[in-house]
Enzyme design. Structure first.
Site, PDB file in Angstrom:
ATOM      1  N   ARG A  30     -10.032 -85.207 -78.015  1.00  0.00           N
ATOM      2  CA  ARG A  30     -10.288 -85.669 -76.645  1.00  0.00           C
ATOM      3  C   ARG A  30     -11.781 -85.721 -76.332  1.00  0.00           C
ATOM      4  NH1 ARG A  30      -6.137 -85.632 -72.677  1.00  0.00           N
ATOM      5  NH2 ARG A  30      -4.293 -86.374 -73.743  1.00  0.00           N
ATOM      6  N   ARG A  34     -12.547 -87.732 -69.403  1.00  0.00           N
ATOM      7  CA  ARG A  34     -13.048 -87.571 -68.035  1.00  0.00           C
ATOM      8  C   ARG A  34     -14.196 -86.601 -67.860  1.00  0.00           C
ATOM      9  NH1 ARG A  34      -7.042 -86.743 -66.157  1.00  0.00           N
ATOM     10  NH2 ARG A  34      -7.222 -85.760 -68.182  1.00  0.00           N
ATOM     11  N   ARG A  43     -13.539 -96.132 -66.788  1.00  0.00           N
ATOM     12  CA  ARG A  43     -12.146 -96.018 -66.363  1.00  0.00           C
ATOM     13  C   ARG A  43     -11.950 -96.694 -65.007  1.00  0.00           C
ATOM     14  NH1 ARG A  43      -7.726 -94.843 -64.457  1.00  0.00           N
ATOM     15  NH2 ARG A  43      -6.509 -92.956 -64.858  1.00  0.00           N
ATOM     16  N   ASP A  80      -3.647 -94.035 -76.865  1.00  0.00           N
ATOM     17  CA  ASP A  80      -2.793 -92.921 -76.480  1.00  0.00           C
ATOM     18  C   ASP A  80      -1.530 -92.910 -77.328  1.00  0.00           C
ATOM     19  OD1 ASP A  80      -2.797 -90.773 -74.181  1.00  0.00           O
ATOM     20  OD2 ASP A  80      -0.728 -91.371 -74.518  1.00  0.00           O
ATOM     21  N   TYR A 156       8.559 -87.050 -74.844  1.00  0.00           N
ATOM     22  CA  TYR A 156       8.163 -87.810 -73.651  1.00  0.00           C
ATOM     23  C   TYR A 156       9.180 -88.904 -73.342  1.00  0.00           C
ATOM     24  CZ  TYR A 156       3.525 -85.629 -73.531  1.00  0.00           C
ATOM     25  OH  TYR A 156       2.499 -84.740 -73.426  1.00  0.00           O
TER      26      TYR A 156
HETATM   27  O1  CP3 Z   1     -10.824 -88.792 -77.303  1.00  0.00           O
HETATM   28  C1  CP3 Z   1      -9.732 -88.845 -77.877  1.00  0.00           C
HETATM   29  O2  CP3 Z   1      -9.167 -87.834 -78.369  1.00  0.00           O
HETATM   30  C2  CP3 Z   1      -9.095 -90.199 -78.109  1.00  0.00           C
HETATM   31  C3  CP3 Z   1      -8.082 -90.639 -77.230  1.00  0.00           C
HETATM   32  C4  CP3 Z   1      -6.795 -89.839 -76.979  1.00  0.00           C
HETATM   33  C5  CP3 Z   1      -6.207 -89.812 -75.689  1.00  0.00           C
HETATM   34  N1  CP3 Z   1      -4.991 -89.199 -75.783  1.00  0.00           N
HETATM   35  C6  CP3 Z   1      -6.826 -90.375 -74.476  1.00  0.00           C
HETATM   36  C7  CP3 Z   1      -6.327 -89.965 -73.153  1.00  0.00           C
HETATM   37  C8  CP3 Z   1      -5.934 -89.154 -77.839  1.00  0.00           C
HETATM   38  C9  CP3 Z   1      -6.115 -88.824 -79.314  1.00  0.00           C
HETATM   39  C10 CP3 Z   1      -4.790 -88.773 -77.076  1.00  0.00           C
HETATM   40  C11 CP3 Z   1      -3.621 -88.078 -77.660  1.00  0.00           C
HETATM   41  C12 CP3 Z   1      -2.535 -87.650 -76.775  1.00  0.00           C
HETATM   42  N2  CP3 Z   1      -2.067 -88.256 -75.643  1.00  0.00           N
HETATM   43  C13 CP3 Z   1      -1.694 -86.532 -77.063  1.00  0.00           C
HETATM   44  C14 CP3 Z   1      -1.797 -85.654 -78.289  1.00  0.00           C
HETATM   45  C15 CP3 Z   1      -2.885 -84.649 -78.177  1.00  0.00           C
HETATM   46  C16 CP3 Z   1      -2.696 -83.643 -77.098  1.00  0.00           C
HETATM   47  O3  CP3 Z   1      -3.529 -83.644 -76.169  1.00  0.00           O
HETATM   48  O4  CP3 Z   1      -1.753 -82.847 -77.168  1.00  0.00           O
HETATM   49  C17 CP3 Z   1      -0.765 -86.434 -76.005  1.00  0.00           C
HETATM   50  C18 CP3 Z   1       0.314 -85.386 -75.865  1.00  0.00           C
HETATM   51  C19 CP3 Z   1      -1.001 -87.536 -75.124  1.00  0.00           C
HETATM   52  C20 CP3 Z   1      -0.231 -87.902 -73.909  1.00  0.00           C
HETATM   53  C21 CP3 Z   1      -1.081 -87.909 -72.715  1.00  0.00           C
HETATM   54  N3  CP3 Z   1      -2.017 -88.869 -72.424  1.00  0.00           N
HETATM   55  C22 CP3 Z   1      -1.078 -86.975 -71.666  1.00  0.00           C
HETATM   56  C23 CP3 Z   1      -0.205 -85.732 -71.614  1.00  0.00           C
HETATM   57  C24 CP3 Z   1      -2.011 -87.396 -70.739  1.00  0.00           C
HETATM   58  C25 CP3 Z   1      -2.262 -86.812 -69.363  1.00  0.00           C
HETATM   59  C26 CP3 Z   1      -3.039 -85.563 -69.429  1.00  0.00           C
HETATM   60  C27 CP3 Z   1      -4.459 -85.890 -69.144  1.00  0.00           C
HETATM   61  O5  CP3 Z   1      -5.319 -85.379 -69.861  1.00  0.00           O
HETATM   62  O6  CP3 Z   1      -4.667 -86.620 -68.175  1.00  0.00           O
HETATM   63  C28 CP3 Z   1      -2.641 -88.558 -71.251  1.00  0.00           C
HETATM   64  C29 CP3 Z   1      -3.727 -89.321 -70.620  1.00  0.00           C
HETATM   65  C30 CP3 Z   1      -4.979 -89.525 -71.420  1.00  0.00           C
HETATM   66  N4  CP3 Z   1      -5.024 -89.806 -72.762  1.00  0.00           N
HETATM   67  C31 CP3 Z   1      -6.296 -89.495 -70.909  1.00  0.00           C
HETATM   68  C32 CP3 Z   1      -7.148 -89.787 -71.980  1.00  0.00           C
HETATM   69  C33 CP3 Z   1      -8.641 -89.931 -71.946  1.00  0.00           C
HETATM   70  C34 CP3 Z   1      -6.684 -89.288 -69.460  1.00  0.00           C
HETATM   71  C35 CP3 Z   1      -6.370 -90.531 -68.721  1.00  0.00           C
HETATM   72  C36 CP3 Z   1      -7.327 -90.854 -67.618  1.00  0.00           C
HETATM   73  O7  CP3 Z   1      -8.444 -91.315 -67.900  1.00  0.00           O
HETATM   74  O8  CP3 Z   1      -6.927 -90.671 -66.460  1.00  0.00           O
END
Ligand code: CP3
Length: 348
Positions: A30, A34, A43, A80, A156
């Site tokens: 990640r 944000r 974003r 994602d 999910y």
């Molecule tokens: O920087 C990176 O790692 C690359 C991009 C990336 C994202 N999600 C971007 C993202 C990666 C590798 C993921 C993986 C992901 N997504 C996982 C596996 C890793 C983990 O964290 O357990 C999971 C379970 C998800 C599902 C997911 N996507 C959730 C649960 C959420 C909401 C929680 C949150 O942090 O808001 C997301 C949204 C998400 N994925 C964001 C980002 C940058 C935030 C979205 C936003 O900008 O509002």
């Protein structure tokens, strides 16, 4: 300076191929997100998170932002894990502060339709993001592609969002095994195609995230997490034998060794609960170890972060190790702590 660059050039590639390095390569789960203002700007410009993921120009920019700011050794594709359910036909949305929603929750009657749908076709923009990013990235940096593991993605899809009660999913695997197994098989196939296309478009390595692997008895864990991950890794090795595969089975305890032992697994990413000494003794002989630092220590920063990072690096001295966290950076992480962490890893 030139030497430093040269030695860094092969750092990620050499270490994931099994070479020990005095300075480990570093990237953070990640790392795009944000906690950095330039991401929040991007974003806002994109509109929704999904629009950002499916816009190659902006998604590529989001992938590159943390590399410019922190000089990580690897970039991870901005996308994602829930894009596969989206491509299979579930409606995906991200409500502010609520996390992801998938509608409607998947049911047995959906599977036939999923089987006939070419998921990868709807994800063409992601491959374009990979290609754009690879050509914009310096040759000394690796580009990591990724996907969710079938179990994590299925949790999910079944719950319509993050599971409030993981026991319910375990119960469903006992009660509706044929349905869940078929869903996992569909996800294995889609993920092999999706990751193969990412590799074809320019990804240098791929990571498979099983963030919801925790809390399962051995028999269930093997069936829903280990075996689907093995199937994906082995099939990728047939199609793309030279591309390293990193597995992140989160909170599986001593079972992490079974993942490391897979022939098709090049690296295991450890979560922040895995004892480092266990990883060194039981995982390092079989696979490259990545990760381990608690992301909350990067929120905290200072001496607590510094001493933990130094101990982590010292634990893996003499064996190949990729510096990373035990889960993703959280949005409240001060960017200056991330910069300091990279400096510490590089010997500062
Ligand atoms: O920087 C990176 O790692 C690359 C991009 C990336 C994202 N999600 C971007 C993202 C990666 C590798 C993921 C993986 C992901 N997504 C996982 C596996 C890793 C983990 O964290 O357990 C999971 C379970 C998800 C599902 C997911 N996507 C959730 C649960 C959420 C909401 C929680 C949150 O942090 O808001 C997301 C949204 C998400 N994925 C964001 C980002 C940058 C935030 C979205 C936003 O900008 O509002």
């Amino acid at each position: 300076m030139a030497n430093d660059r040269d030695s860094r050039k092969v750092r990620f590639a050499a270490v994931i191929a099994g070479e020990a390095a005095s300075v480990p390569p570093v990237w953070l789960m990640r790392q795009a997100g944000r906690y950095i203002p330039e991401y929040r700007q991007l974003r806002a410009k994109a509109g929704s998170f999904l629009d950002l993921c499916l816009n190659p120009e902006l998604a590529s920019e989001a992938t590159l932002q943390p590399i410019r700011r922190f000089d990580f050794d690897a970039a991870i594709l901005f996308a994602d894990i829930l894009l596969i359910p989206f491509a299979l036909g579930q409606e995906l949305s991200f409500a502010e502060g609520e996390g992801p929603r998938l509608k409607p929750p998947v049911a047995a009657a959906d599977l036939k339709r999923f089987r006939t749908r070419n998921a990868v076709e709807r994800l063409q923009p992601v491959f374009e993001t990979v290609a754009r990013t690879r050509s914009a990235l310096e040759p000394n940096k690796a580009l990591i592609g990724f996907a969710g593991a079938p179990w994590t993605v299925a949790t999910y899809m079944l719950a319509g969002g993050p599971s409030e009660d993981p026991a319910l999913l375990r119960r469903r695997w006992y009660d509706e095994r044929d349905f869940i197994d078929e869903l996992l098989a569909i996800l294995v196939d889609a993920t092999v195609d999706y990751l193969s296309m990412q590799i074809e478009a320019g990804a240098d390595a791929v990571q498979i995230f099983d963030s919801w692997a925790s809390g399962l008895p051995e028999e269930a864990l093997r069936a829903v997490s280990l075996e689907p991950m093995r199937a994906i890794a082995e099939r990728l090795k047939i199609r793309r034998p030279r591309t390293p595969v990193i597995l992140f089975p989160k909170e599986v305890g001593a079972m992490a060794e079974a993942y490391a032992l897979m022939g098709a697994c090049d690296a295991v990413s450890i979560d922040f609960c895995t004892p480092w000494d266990f990883a060194r003794r039981r995982l390092s002989p079989h696979a490259v170890v990545q990760g381990g630092l608690d992301p909350l220590l990067v929120v905290k920063g200072g001496a607590a972060m510094e001493s933990a990072a130094r101990r982590l690096i010292a634990t893996f001295e003499g064996v190949p190790y990729i510096f990373n966290l035990g889960h993703g950076l959280t949005p409240d992480t001060p960017p200056e702590n991330v910069a300091r962490l990279v400096e510490i890893v590089r010997g500062g």
